[in-house]
Design a protein around this motif. Structure first.
Motif, PDB file in Angstrom:
ATOM      1  N   ARG A  22      51.210 -44.268 -69.965  1.00 46.16           N
ATOM      2  CA  ARG A  22      50.146 -44.741 -69.085  1.00 46.16           C
ATOM      3  C   ARG A  22      48.806 -44.073 -69.409  1.00 46.16           C
ATOM      4  O   ARG A  22      47.760 -44.717 -69.368  1.00 46.16           O
ATOM      5  N   VAL A  23      48.851 -42.785 -69.769  1.00 38.95           N
ATOM      6  CA  VAL A  23      47.611 -42.094 -70.145  1.00 38.95           C
ATOM      7  C   VAL A  23      47.034 -42.715 -71.413  1.00 38.95           C
ATOM      8  O   VAL A  23      45.821 -42.952 -71.504  1.00 38.95           O
ATOM      9  N   LEU A  24      47.888 -43.001 -72.398  1.00 42.44           N
ATOM     10  CA  LEU A  24      47.412 -43.616 -73.634  1.00 42.44           C
ATOM     11  C   LEU A  24      46.851 -45.013 -73.386  1.00 42.44           C
ATOM     12  O   LEU A  24      45.825 -45.397 -73.968  1.00 42.44           O
ATOM     13  N   GLN A  25      47.508 -45.779 -72.508  1.00 44.10           N
ATOM     14  CA  GLN A  25      47.000 -47.102 -72.170  1.00 44.10           C
ATOM     15  C   GLN A  25      45.634 -46.995 -71.482  1.00 44.10           C
ATOM     16  O   GLN A  25      44.723 -47.766 -71.764  1.00 44.10           O
ATOM     17  N   ARG A  26      45.514 -46.043 -70.584  1.00 48.67           N
ATOM     18  CA  ARG A  26      44.243 -45.847 -69.869  1.00 48.67           C
ATOM     19  C   ARG A  26      43.137 -45.438 -70.838  1.00 48.67           C
ATOM     20  O   ARG A  26      42.009 -45.935 -70.740  1.00 48.67           O
ATOM     21  N   GLU A  27      43.445 -44.540 -71.784  1.00 47.88           N
ATOM     22  CA  GLU A  27      42.446 -44.135 -72.781  1.00 47.88           C
ATOM     23  C   GLU A  27      42.001 -45.326 -73.620  1.00 47.88           C
ATOM     24  O   GLU A  27      40.810 -45.478 -73.923  1.00 47.88           O
ATOM     25  N   ALA A  28      42.950 -46.187 -73.994  1.00 48.03           N
ATOM     26  CA  ALA A  28      42.610 -47.367 -74.782  1.00 48.03           C
ATOM     27  C   ALA A  28      41.718 -48.307 -73.983  1.00 48.03           C
ATOM     28  O   ALA A  28      40.747 -48.865 -74.507  1.00 48.03           O
ATOM     29  N   LEU A  29      42.029 -48.482 -72.701  1.00 44.27           N
ATOM     30  CA  LEU A  29      41.198 -49.340 -71.855  1.00 44.27           C
ATOM     31  C   LEU A  29      39.798 -48.763 -71.680  1.00 44.27           C
ATOM     32  O   LEU A  29      38.803 -49.498 -71.704  1.00 44.27           O
ATOM     33  N   VAL A  30      39.695 -47.470 -71.510  1.00 44.22           N
ATOM     34  CA  VAL A  30      38.381 -46.829 -71.358  1.00 44.22           C
ATOM     35  C   VAL A  30      37.581 -46.980 -72.648  1.00 44.22           C
ATOM     36  O   VAL A  30      36.389 -47.286 -72.632  1.00 44.22           O
ATOM     37  N   ARG A  31      38.224 -46.781 -73.805  1.00 39.48           N
ATOM     38  CA  ARG A  31      37.557 -46.931 -75.099  1.00 39.48           C
ATOM     39  C   ARG A  31      37.051 -48.362 -75.270  1.00 39.48           C
ATOM     40  O   ARG A  31      35.922 -48.588 -75.702  1.00 39.48           O
ATOM     41  N   LEU A  32      37.889 -49.333 -74.926  1.00 40.07           N
ATOM     42  CA  LEU A  32      37.508 -50.733 -75.042  1.00 40.07           C
ATOM     43  C   LEU A  32      36.342 -51.048 -74.100  1.00 40.07           C
ATOM     44  O   LEU A  32      35.392 -51.747 -74.474  1.00 40.07           O
ATOM     45  N   GLY A  33      36.406 -50.532 -72.880  1.00 40.39           N
ATOM     46  CA  GLY A  33      35.309 -50.740 -71.929  1.00 40.39           C
ATOM     47  C   GLY A  33      34.011 -50.122 -72.415  1.00 40.39           C
ATOM     48  O   GLY A  33      32.932 -50.691 -72.245  1.00 40.39           O
ATOM     49  N   LYS A  34      34.097 -48.952 -73.041  1.00 41.88           N
ATOM     50  CA  LYS A  34      32.907 -48.284 -73.567  1.00 41.88           C
ATOM     51  C   LYS A  34      32.275 -49.117 -74.674  1.00 41.88           C
ATOM     52  O   LYS A  34      31.063 -49.299 -74.711  1.00 41.88           O
ATOM     53  N   ILE A  35      33.114 -49.655 -75.556  1.00 44.71           N
ATOM     54  CA  ILE A  35      32.602 -50.468 -76.662  1.00 44.71           C
ATOM     55  C   ILE A  35      31.915 -51.717 -76.123  1.00 44.71           C
ATOM     56  O   ILE A  35      30.817 -52.069 -76.564  1.00 44.71           O
ATOM     57  N   LYS A  36      32.546 -52.368 -75.167  1.00 47.32           N
ATOM     58  CA  LYS A  36      31.961 -53.579 -74.578  1.00 47.32           C
ATOM     59  C   LYS A  36      30.647 -53.259 -73.876  1.00 47.32           C
ATOM     60  O   LYS A  36      29.676 -54.011 -73.989  1.00 47.32           O
ATOM     61  N   LEU A  37      30.602 -52.158 -73.137  1.00 47.22           N
ATOM     62  CA  LEU A  37      29.395 -51.758 -72.422  1.00 47.22           C
ATOM     63  C   LEU A  37      28.258 -51.473 -73.399  1.00 47.22           C
ATOM     64  O   LEU A  37      27.123 -51.913 -73.192  1.00 47.22           O
ATOM     65  N   LEU A  38      28.538 -50.751 -74.484  1.00 48.67           N
ATOM     66  CA  LEU A  38      27.499 -50.445 -75.467  1.00 48.67           C
ATOM     67  C   LEU A  38      26.998 -51.704 -76.171  1.00 48.67           C
ATOM     68  O   LEU A  38      25.801 -51.841 -76.423  1.00 48.67           O
ATOM     69  N   GLU A  39      27.910 -52.633 -76.485  1.00 54.14           N
ATOM     70  CA  GLU A  39      27.482 -53.885 -77.108  1.00 54.14           C
ATOM     71  C   GLU A  39      26.584 -54.679 -76.165  1.00 54.14           C
ATOM     72  O   GLU A  39      25.548 -55.203 -76.580  1.00 54.14           O
ATOM     73  N   ASN A  40      26.953 -54.738 -74.906  1.00 52.91           N
ATOM     74  CA  ASN A  40      26.171 -55.467 -73.915  1.00 52.91           C
ATOM     75  C   ASN A  40      24.804 -54.812 -73.727  1.00 52.91           C
ATOM     76  O   ASN A  40      23.780 -55.487 -73.677  1.00 52.91           O
ATOM     77  N   LEU A  41      24.786 -53.491 -73.644  1.00 48.33           N
ATOM     78  CA  LEU A  41      23.538 -52.767 -73.464  1.00 48.33           C
ATOM     79  C   LEU A  41      22.625 -52.955 -74.673  1.00 48.33           C
ATOM     80  O   LEU A  41      21.430 -53.227 -74.528  1.00 48.33           O
ATOM     81  N   ARG A  42      23.171 -52.845 -75.884  1.00 51.34           N
ATOM     82  CA  ARG A  42      22.380 -53.040 -77.106  1.00 51.34           C
ATOM     83  C   ARG A  42      21.814 -54.450 -77.160  1.00 51.34           C
ATOM     84  O   ARG A  42      20.655 -54.659 -77.514  1.00 51.34           O
ATOM     85  N   HIS A  43      22.623 -55.427 -76.771  1.00 48.95           N
ATOM     86  CA  HIS A  43      22.163 -56.816 -76.770  1.00 48.95           C
ATOM     87  C   HIS A  43      21.030 -57.011 -75.769  1.00 48.95           C
ATOM     88  O   HIS A  43      20.037 -57.682 -76.066  1.00 48.95           O
ATOM     89  N   GLN A  44      21.154 -56.437 -74.596  1.00 47.68           N
ATOM     90  CA  GLN A  44      20.124 -56.599 -73.574  1.00 47.68           C
ATOM     91  C   GLN A  44      18.841 -55.860 -73.934  1.00 47.68           C
ATOM     92  O   GLN A  44      17.743 -56.350 -73.691  1.00 47.68           O
ATOM     93  N   ILE A  45      18.954 -54.670 -74.527  1.00 48.52           N
ATOM     94  CA  ILE A  45      17.765 -53.899 -74.872  1.00 48.52           C
ATOM     95  C   ILE A  45      16.988 -54.563 -75.997  1.00 48.52           C
ATOM     96  O   ILE A  45      15.762 -54.573 -75.995  1.00 48.52           O
ATOM     97  N   THR A  46      17.691 -55.132 -76.973  1.00 42.02           N
ATOM     98  CA  THR A  46      17.012 -55.701 -78.130  1.00 42.02           C
ATOM     99  C   THR A  46      16.705 -57.184 -77.988  1.00 42.02           C
ATOM    100  O   THR A  46      16.224 -57.792 -78.942  1.00 42.02           O
ATOM    101  N   SER A  47      16.931 -57.757 -76.830  1.00 43.94           N
ATOM    102  CA  SER A  47      16.595 -59.173 -76.671  1.00 43.94           C
ATOM    103  C   SER A  47      15.069 -59.323 -76.615  1.00 43.94           C
ATOM    104  O   SER A  47      14.350 -58.453 -76.134  1.00 43.94           O
ATOM    105  N   ILE A  48      14.577 -60.425 -77.143  1.00 39.75           N
ATOM    106  CA  ILE A  48      13.135 -60.634 -77.280  1.00 39.75           C
ATOM    107  C   ILE A  48      12.419 -60.650 -75.927  1.00 39.75           C
ATOM    108  O   ILE A  48      11.378 -60.009 -75.796  1.00 39.75           O
TER     109      ILE A  48
END
Length: 124
Positions: A22-48
């Motif tokens: 369960r700890v490993l699953q939670r770490e994987a979910l947190v990592r995936l959430g972090k990646i998605k959040l950073l992609e979304n943030l980068r997309h929003q910051i660099t939008s024209i």
């Protein structure tokens, strides 16, 4: 549903394995959430539109924060700044050294001196 680690009839090793899984699953979910959040943030910051908005806000705030210029008296305008500071002294020294170096071919003299040393060492 009761989690496996809460059940008292399972062996301790099984409970530990379940908790680790369960700890490993939670770490994987947190990592995936972090990646998605950073992609979304980068997309929003660099939008024209967002970049244009930020530039506009920066320009307007810069224009609004300008201080009015002081009116100098006519006698103060004609007086040059003759105050010598260490920075001005250093700049003057550097410029003088550069002028001296460009007007006096130091490299030519060094080359000539080395050639004269070499010719003095050669036995005739």
């Amino acid at each position: 549903m009761i989690p496996a680690w809460f059940k008292h009839n399972t062996p301790l090793q099984a409970q530990i394995r379940d908790a680790e899984r369960r700890v490993l699953q939670r770490e994987a979910l947190v990592r995936l959430g972090k990646i998605k959040l950073l992609e979304n943030l980068r997309h929003q910051i660099t939008s024209i539109p967002n970049l244009a908005l930020a530039g506009g806000i920066g320009f307007i705030s810069g224009e609004l924060s300008k201080c009015p210029k002081r009116q100098l008296s006519s006698s103060a305008v004609n007086v040059p700044n003759t105050e010598k500071t260490p920075f001005r002294n250093a700049i003057t020294l550097i410029l003088m050294a550069r002028t001296f170096y460009t007007s006096f071919p130091v490299t030519w003299l060094i080359k000539r001196f080395k050639q004269s040393e070499i010719s003095a060492r050669k036995p005739d």
